[in-house]
Design a protein around this motif. Structure first.
Motif, PDB file in Angstrom:
ATOM      1  N   ARG A  57       0.838  -1.200   0.000  1.00  0.00           N
ATOM      2  CA  ARG A  57       0.000   0.000   0.000  1.00  0.00           C
ATOM      3  C   ARG A  57       0.873   1.249   0.000  1.00  0.00           C
ATOM      4  O   ARG A  57       0.615   2.194  -0.736  1.00  0.00           O
ATOM      5  CB  ARG A  57      -0.943   0.001   1.194  1.00  0.00           C
ATOM      6  CG  ARG A  57      -1.865   1.222   1.184  1.00  0.00           C
ATOM      7  CD  ARG A  57      -2.968   1.101   2.181  1.00  0.00           C
ATOM      8  NE  ARG A  57      -2.488   1.436   3.511  1.00  0.00           N
ATOM      9  CZ  ARG A  57      -3.276   1.657   4.541  1.00  0.00           C
ATOM     10  NH1 ARG A  57      -4.583   1.529   4.412  1.00  0.00           N
ATOM     11  NH2 ARG A  57      -2.787   1.958   5.713  1.00  0.00           N
ATOM     12  N   PHE A  58       1.909   1.241   0.820  1.00  0.00           N
ATOM     13  CA  PHE A  58       2.836   2.374   0.848  1.00  0.00           C
ATOM     14  C   PHE A  58       3.479   2.573  -0.525  1.00  0.00           C
ATOM     15  O   PHE A  58       3.652   3.701  -0.975  1.00  0.00           O
ATOM     16  CB  PHE A  58       3.916   2.164   1.915  1.00  0.00           C
ATOM     17  CG  PHE A  58       4.947   3.252   1.912  1.00  0.00           C
ATOM     18  CD1 PHE A  58       4.712   4.436   2.589  1.00  0.00           C
ATOM     19  CD2 PHE A  58       6.138   3.111   1.206  1.00  0.00           C
ATOM     20  CE1 PHE A  58       5.653   5.460   2.572  1.00  0.00           C
ATOM     21  CE2 PHE A  58       7.080   4.114   1.186  1.00  0.00           C
ATOM     22  CZ  PHE A  58       6.836   5.300   1.874  1.00  0.00           C
ATOM     23  N   THR A  59       3.823   1.476  -1.189  1.00  0.00           N
ATOM     24  CA  THR A  59       4.439   1.547  -2.513  1.00  0.00           C
ATOM     25  C   THR A  59       3.538   2.306  -3.488  1.00  0.00           C
ATOM     26  O   THR A  59       4.012   3.172  -4.238  1.00  0.00           O
ATOM     27  CB  THR A  59       4.736   0.121  -3.040  1.00  0.00           C
ATOM     28  OG1 THR A  59       5.644  -0.512  -2.140  1.00  0.00           O
ATOM     29  CG2 THR A  59       5.312   0.138  -4.433  1.00  0.00           C
ATOM     30  N   LEU A  60       2.250   2.005  -3.466  1.00  0.00           N
ATOM     31  CA  LEU A  60       1.309   2.724  -4.337  1.00  0.00           C
ATOM     32  C   LEU A  60       1.227   4.202  -3.958  1.00  0.00           C
ATOM     33  O   LEU A  60       1.286   5.082  -4.822  1.00  0.00           O
ATOM     34  CB  LEU A  60      -0.081   2.108  -4.249  1.00  0.00           C
ATOM     35  CG  LEU A  60      -0.312   0.820  -5.009  1.00  0.00           C
ATOM     36  CD1 LEU A  60      -1.703   0.278  -4.721  1.00  0.00           C
ATOM     37  CD2 LEU A  60      -0.116   1.021  -6.501  1.00  0.00           C
ATOM     38  N   ARG A  61       1.086   4.474  -2.688  1.00  0.00           N
ATOM     39  CA  ARG A  61       0.975   5.866  -2.242  1.00  0.00           C
ATOM     40  C   ARG A  61       2.242   6.654  -2.558  1.00  0.00           C
ATOM     41  O   ARG A  61       2.171   7.823  -2.934  1.00  0.00           O
ATOM     42  CB  ARG A  61       0.681   5.917  -0.746  1.00  0.00           C
ATOM     43  CG  ARG A  61      -0.709   5.460  -0.419  1.00  0.00           C
ATOM     44  CD  ARG A  61      -0.931   5.489   1.063  1.00  0.00           C
ATOM     45  NE  ARG A  61      -2.340   5.283   1.382  1.00  0.00           N
ATOM     46  CZ  ARG A  61      -2.804   5.276   2.601  1.00  0.00           C
ATOM     47  NH1 ARG A  61      -2.006   5.463   3.633  1.00  0.00           N
ATOM     48  NH2 ARG A  61      -4.084   5.085   2.803  1.00  0.00           N
ATOM     49  N   HIS A  62       3.366   6.027  -2.373  1.00  0.00           N
ATOM     50  CA  HIS A  62       4.653   6.662  -2.661  1.00  0.00           C
ATOM     51  C   HIS A  62       4.723   7.072  -4.129  1.00  0.00           C
ATOM     52  O   HIS A  62       5.108   8.195  -4.465  1.00  0.00           O
ATOM     53  CB  HIS A  62       5.776   5.680  -2.307  1.00  0.00           C
ATOM     54  CG  HIS A  62       7.137   6.150  -2.624  1.00  0.00           C
ATOM     55  ND1 HIS A  62       7.795   5.770  -3.763  1.00  0.00           N
ATOM     56  CD2 HIS A  62       7.972   6.967  -1.947  1.00  0.00           C
ATOM     57  CE1 HIS A  62       8.985   6.339  -3.776  1.00  0.00           C
ATOM     58  NE2 HIS A  62       9.125   7.069  -2.688  1.00  0.00           N
ATOM     59  N   GLU A  63       4.328   6.167  -5.004  1.00  0.00           N
ATOM     60  CA  GLU A  63       4.369   6.463  -6.433  1.00  0.00           C
ATOM     61  C   GLU A  63       3.393   7.586  -6.796  1.00  0.00           C
ATOM     62  O   GLU A  63       3.731   8.491  -7.546  1.00  0.00           O
ATOM     63  CB  GLU A  63       4.059   5.201  -7.238  1.00  0.00           C
ATOM     64  CG  GLU A  63       4.130   5.456  -8.723  1.00  0.00           C
ATOM     65  CD  GLU A  63       4.591   4.244  -9.486  1.00  0.00           C
ATOM     66  OE1 GLU A  63       4.206   4.158 -10.656  1.00  0.00           O
ATOM     67  OE2 GLU A  63       5.328   3.408  -8.949  1.00  0.00           O
ATOM     68  N   ILE A  64       2.202   7.525  -6.263  1.00  0.00           N
ATOM     69  CA  ILE A  64       1.201   8.560  -6.541  1.00  0.00           C
ATOM     70  C   ILE A  64       1.685   9.920  -6.053  1.00  0.00           C
ATOM     71  O   ILE A  64       1.556  10.931  -6.751  1.00  0.00           O
ATOM     72  CB  ILE A  64      -0.150   8.172  -5.905  1.00  0.00           C
ATOM     73  CG1 ILE A  64      -0.726   6.937  -6.597  1.00  0.00           C
ATOM     74  CG2 ILE A  64      -1.131   9.342  -5.948  1.00  0.00           C
ATOM     75  CD1 ILE A  64      -1.839   6.251  -5.825  1.00  0.00           C
ATOM     76  N   HIS A  65       2.246   9.942  -4.855  1.00  0.00           N
ATOM     77  CA  HIS A  65       2.765  11.183  -4.273  1.00  0.00           C
ATOM     78  C   HIS A  65       3.832  11.816  -5.171  1.00  0.00           C
ATOM     79  O   HIS A  65       3.746  13.001  -5.522  1.00  0.00           O
ATOM     80  CB  HIS A  65       3.339  10.880  -2.883  1.00  0.00           C
ATOM     81  CG  HIS A  65       4.229  11.932  -2.338  1.00  0.00           C
ATOM     82  ND1 HIS A  65       3.749  13.149  -1.895  1.00  0.00           N
ATOM     83  CD2 HIS A  65       5.567  11.959  -2.155  1.00  0.00           C
ATOM     84  CE1 HIS A  65       4.765  13.887  -1.462  1.00  0.00           C
ATOM     85  NE2 HIS A  65       5.871  13.178  -1.603  1.00  0.00           N
ATOM     86  N   HIS A  66       4.830  11.033  -5.552  1.00  0.00           N
ATOM     87  CA  HIS A  66       5.911  11.592  -6.361  1.00  0.00           C
ATOM     88  C   HIS A  66       5.473  11.906  -7.785  1.00  0.00           C
ATOM     89  O   HIS A  66       5.972  12.848  -8.389  1.00  0.00           O
ATOM     90  CB  HIS A  66       7.127  10.669  -6.337  1.00  0.00           C
ATOM     91  CG  HIS A  66       7.838  10.683  -5.024  1.00  0.00           C
ATOM     92  ND1 HIS A  66       8.272  11.842  -4.420  1.00  0.00           N
ATOM     93  CD2 HIS A  66       8.172   9.680  -4.183  1.00  0.00           C
ATOM     94  CE1 HIS A  66       8.861  11.567  -3.275  1.00  0.00           C
ATOM     95  NE2 HIS A  66       8.795  10.248  -3.096  1.00  0.00           N
ATOM     96  N   ARG A  67       4.527  11.156  -8.306  1.00  0.00           N
ATOM     97  CA  ARG A  67       3.988  11.476  -9.634  1.00  0.00           C
ATOM     98  C   ARG A  67       3.310  12.844  -9.594  1.00  0.00           C
ATOM     99  O   ARG A  67       3.444  13.647 -10.509  1.00  0.00           O
ATOM    100  CB  ARG A  67       3.026  10.379 -10.081  1.00  0.00           C
ATOM    101  CG  ARG A  67       2.547  10.539 -11.506  1.00  0.00           C
ATOM    102  CD  ARG A  67       1.665   9.387 -11.927  1.00  0.00           C
ATOM    103  NE  ARG A  67       0.444   9.337 -11.149  1.00  0.00           N
ATOM    104  CZ  ARG A  67      -0.114   8.232 -10.681  1.00  0.00           C
ATOM    105  NH1 ARG A  67       0.433   7.045 -10.901  1.00  0.00           N
ATOM    106  NH2 ARG A  67      -1.231   8.274  -9.989  1.00  0.00           N
ATOM    107  N   GLY A  68       2.594  13.110  -8.501  1.00  0.00           N
ATOM    108  CA  GLY A  68       1.968  14.429  -8.341  1.00  0.00           C
ATOM    109  C   GLY A  68       3.001  15.539  -8.290  1.00  0.00           C
ATOM    110  O   GLY A  68       2.817  16.602  -8.907  1.00  0.00           O
TER     111      GLY A  68
END
Length: 165
Positions: free
Chosen positions: A121-132
């Protein structure tokens, strides 16, 4: 939080496809863009997403391909290509090495104990955060931001419509 490997992989595939769209929009010149000289450049931020796959080896996953290099390429295309290569290697490793039961295994993640499902779950959130973060730098660099979560300002203008707020 993912309840099965299959569930995670489906969500991950959607998110990584959106990240690919953002990476594909980068240019070599845009890689120098930063908010200030004290912050990551777009190159560093994009490469951070690529290198994040390396950290999954701490959870016991092994890849059938080499990990990301330490130094970021100076080519936007090379960064996007490496992201694609490693995201596919990650999916293969996950599908072949973990089971739904593996999601409950607890591992040390930088000094904290997390079940694997929480790490995913953190992996997904991490990617979304940095993509933003990348999309903001892309806009500052004068790039067209792809429609990641719906139409962008440029999409509305292309249609001859007023941008919706």
């Amino acid at each position: 939080m993912p309840t099965t490997i299959d569930e995670f992989v489906k969500e991950y595939e959607m998110e990584s496809a959106l990240t690919e769209k953002a990476l594909d929009a980068l240019t070599d010149e845009s890689l120098k863009q930063a908010v200030t000289d004290k912050h990551r450049t777009l190159r560093n931020l994009a490469w951070h997403l690529v290198q994040s796959y390396n950290y999954m080896t701490y959870l016991g996953l092994t890849y059938d391909e080499p990990l990301a290099a330490e130094e970021a390429p100076t080519s936007a295309k090379a960064i996007a290509d490496e992201y694609r290569r490693l995201s596919r290697a990650f999916r293969r490793a996950l599908a072949s090495q973990w089971t739904d039961e593996t999601l409950d295994v607890e591992v040390d993640v930088f000094g904290a104990t997390w079940p694997n499902r929480e790490t995913l779950r953190f992996t997904l959130r991490h990617e979304i955060h940095h993509r933003g973060q990348m999309t903001v730098l892309m806009r500052q660099a004068g790039l067209r931001v792809p429609d990641i979560m719906g139409p962008t300002l440029d999409d509305w203008l292309d249609k001859g419509e007023e941008p919706r707020v």
